[in-house]
Design an enzyme around this catalytic site. Structure first.
Site, mmCIF file in Angstrom:
data_model
loop_
_atom_site.group_PDB
_atom_site.id
_atom_site.type_symbol
_atom_site.label_atom_id
_atom_site.label_comp_id
_atom_site.label_asym_id
_atom_site.label_seq_id
_atom_site.Cartn_x
_atom_site.Cartn_y
_atom_site.Cartn_z
ATOM 1 N N LYS A 1 0.837 -1.210 0.000
ATOM 2 C CA LYS A 1 0.000 0.000 0.000
ATOM 3 C C LYS A 1 0.864 1.249 0.000
ATOM 4 O O LYS A 1 0.636 2.176 -0.780
ATOM 5 C CB LYS A 1 -0.901 0.007 1.239
ATOM 6 N N ASN A 2 1.865 1.273 0.881
ATOM 7 C CA ASN A 2 2.655 2.496 1.040
ATOM 8 C C ASN A 2 3.596 2.765 -0.134
ATOM 9 O O ASN A 2 4.202 3.829 -0.196
ATOM 10 C CB ASN A 2 3.452 2.451 2.349
ATOM 11 N N CYS B 1 -5.073 8.384 9.895
ATOM 12 C CA CYS B 1 -5.155 7.674 11.176
ATOM 13 C C CYS B 1 -5.041 8.656 12.338
ATOM 14 O O CYS B 1 -4.291 9.626 12.263
ATOM 15 C CB CYS B 1 -4.001 6.696 11.308
ATOM 16 N N ARG C 1 0.705 14.706 13.476
ATOM 17 C CA ARG C 1 1.150 14.537 12.091
ATOM 18 C C ARG C 1 1.083 15.841 11.288
ATOM 19 O O ARG C 1 0.261 15.998 10.382
ATOM 20 C CB ARG C 1 0.347 13.437 11.399
ATOM 21 N N ASP D 1 5.064 0.747 11.884
ATOM 22 C CA ASP D 1 3.859 0.087 11.382
ATOM 23 C C ASP D 1 3.757 -1.383 11.812
ATOM 24 O O ASP D 1 2.755 -2.037 11.530
ATOM 25 C CB ASP D 1 3.786 0.178 9.849
ATOM 26 N N ARG E 1 -8.481 -0.747 4.853
ATOM 27 C CA ARG E 1 -7.630 0.291 4.268
ATOM 28 C C ARG E 1 -6.275 -0.288 3.864
ATOM 29 O O ARG E 1 -5.640 0.232 2.947
ATOM 30 C CB ARG E 1 -7.389 1.419 5.286
#
Ligand code: UD1
Length: 429
Positions: A22-23, A126, A131, A316, A408
């Site tokens: 995903k990233n 999230c 952030r 993560d 997600r």
């Protein structure tokens, strides 16, 4: 709202195919804004975040088409997707779209570089700390952009094209490194980024930019040099395997016991995490197909970890590792250094019988001999999968609520795990 029901206690054995990351897929998709050619991405995972970003890119004028579905695979699996931004029709990324996913803020780099302007809402994502976006703003200003923040929007302008410059990141940031690499690719002259993020996803994006005609060198080290070019073209690039998904399933096997091959996984992408998992007592073997993870008999050894930017232990995987440590034979210390407020899984793991105390940014986990299933709540993407791992090892039934967080970032989670003997199902509604 969907829920996941798990009846714990089974060992895992069999094969789990690892999806595209995903990233990595998200910044690669965003890079399609840099060219009027077609960017073909192979191995794009089918995830809610990918769909959301596709909608956001569509709003800017990006067309997409899907092809190359593999035999016997349903449309829910990783596939090849073509993205074409022939004309950028809108340089605004609105709040309604950006607030759902932080990474969509990253469109600011390519829009500014190609169109000379971008108006992007401050992000959401999230709920794991504040952030901020100060590094993006600083870095783009270093490339000559003027930036205003008004009514929740960052308005960036570069009338006469961005200019190459030297920029030293005051703090390592994956997102800001992605954005400055993309922006500098179309700037006039040379850009040198120091203290850049070194994550494998950064290398995947640099390879993509180079395939599109950019001149990027040094990605994967902390100094990246980008020699700006006048324009970029289409290209074809493969999304790397998901190292977080790989580490998550490796930890699941380390927790339940069993023998699983993580197909398509690449050890180099998560060596620090694999080393830690091996220290807990699992046997990790790179094979031709991927990575084999086994744990038989002996209990789980406690191991201390501190999260760090790549090549350190990834934030993560912190929640999942805490899940594993809840059943270790002794005490472990888990320290989070990347995000504040990333311990929301602690109280949910406690509902399953885990003993965890918090001291600032460190969680002290006192392993217990068994967990007991309970209803729990998913709070963010990685936290929710830690509850799944713990549920697989717990006695009896665990119900994970708010599963949309899992969707997600984890492709076909329940299918992959039930294929290895787990009792896990999605309850719709
Ligand atoms: C990316 C990953 C995310 C992962 C994180 C760290 C994607 C889509 N997401 O997120 O899964 O957890 O890297 O590995 O790839 N920061 C600032 N100012 C800024 C930007 C960041 O202070 O302008 C701080 C953040 O608050 C955080 C740290 O820098 O404390 C690292 O964040 P960053 O690497 O930017 O994370 P993301 O790119 O958002």
């Amino acid at each position: 709202m969907d829920r996941i029901r798990i009846v714990g206690g089974n060992e895992l054995s069999g094969n789990i195919p690892i999806s595209g990351a995903k990233n990595a897929a998200l910044p690669l998709m965003i890079a399609s804004l840099l060219t009027d050619g077609t960017l073909t991405l192979e191995n794009v995972p089918h995830l809610a975040d990918v769909e959301q970003l596709t909608r956001i890119l569509g709003n800017h004028g990006v067309d997409y088409s899907v092809n190359g579905r593999r035999l016997r695979q349903s449309e829910a699996y990783s596939r090849t997707v073509n993205f074409t931004a022939r004309n950028i029709v809108d340089t605004t990324a609105p709040y309604e779209l950006v607030s759902k996913m932080r990474a969509s803020f990253w469109v600011i780099g390519p829009l500014l570089a190609r169109m000379g302007e971008a108006r992007v809402s401050l992000p959401g994502g999230c709920a794991i700390g504040t952030r901020p976006v100060d590094l993006f703003i600083d870095g783009l200003q270093a490339l000559g952009a003027t930036i205003d923040v008004e009514s929740g929007y960052v308005i960036a302008k570069a009338k006469n094209r961005l200019r190459g410059n030297r920029y030293v990141f005051p703090k390592v940031s994956v997102g800001a490194t992605h954005v400055l690499m993309m922006a500098a690719s179309l700037a006039r002259g040379e850009t040198v980024l120091e203290n850049a993020a070194r994550e494998p996803e950064i290398v995947n994006l640099a390879d993509c930019l180079n395939a599109m005609g950019a001149k990027v060198s040094g990605a994967g080290t902390s100094t990246i040099t980008i020699d700006g070019v006048d324009q970029l073209s289409g290209a074809s690039v493969r999304v790397i395997p998901d190292r977080i998904e790989t580490g998550t399933y490796a930890m699941a096997v380390a927790m339940t016991g069993g023998d699983v091959v993580l197909e398509g996984a690449e050890p180099d992408l998560l060596q620090s995490a694999l080393d830690v998992i091996a220290q807990t007592g699992a046997e990790i073997t790179p094979t031709n197909e991927g990575i084999r993870v086994r744990r038989n008999g002996a209990g789980i050894a406690p191991v201390d970890v501190t999260t760090a930017p790549f090549p350190g232990f990834p934030t993560d995987l912190q929640a999942q590792f805490m899940g594993l440590m809840t059943m270790a034979k002794g005490k472990s210390h888990i320290t989070e250094t990347i995000f504040e407020n990333r311990f929301m899984h602690v109280q949910e793991l406690a509902r399953l019988g885990a003993h965890i105390t918090l001291s600032g940014q460190t969680a002290i986990v006192d392993g217990v001999s068994k967990l007991k299933g309970a209803p729990v709540m998913a709070t963010d993407l990685r936290a929710s999968v830690s509850l799944v791992i713990a549920g697989l090892a717990a006695e009896g039934e665990t119900l994970v609520n708010r599963v949309y967080h899992l969707d997600r970032g984890f492709e076909r989670l329940e299918e992959k795990l039930s294929g290895c003997g787990a009792v896990i199902e999605r309850i719709s509604g």
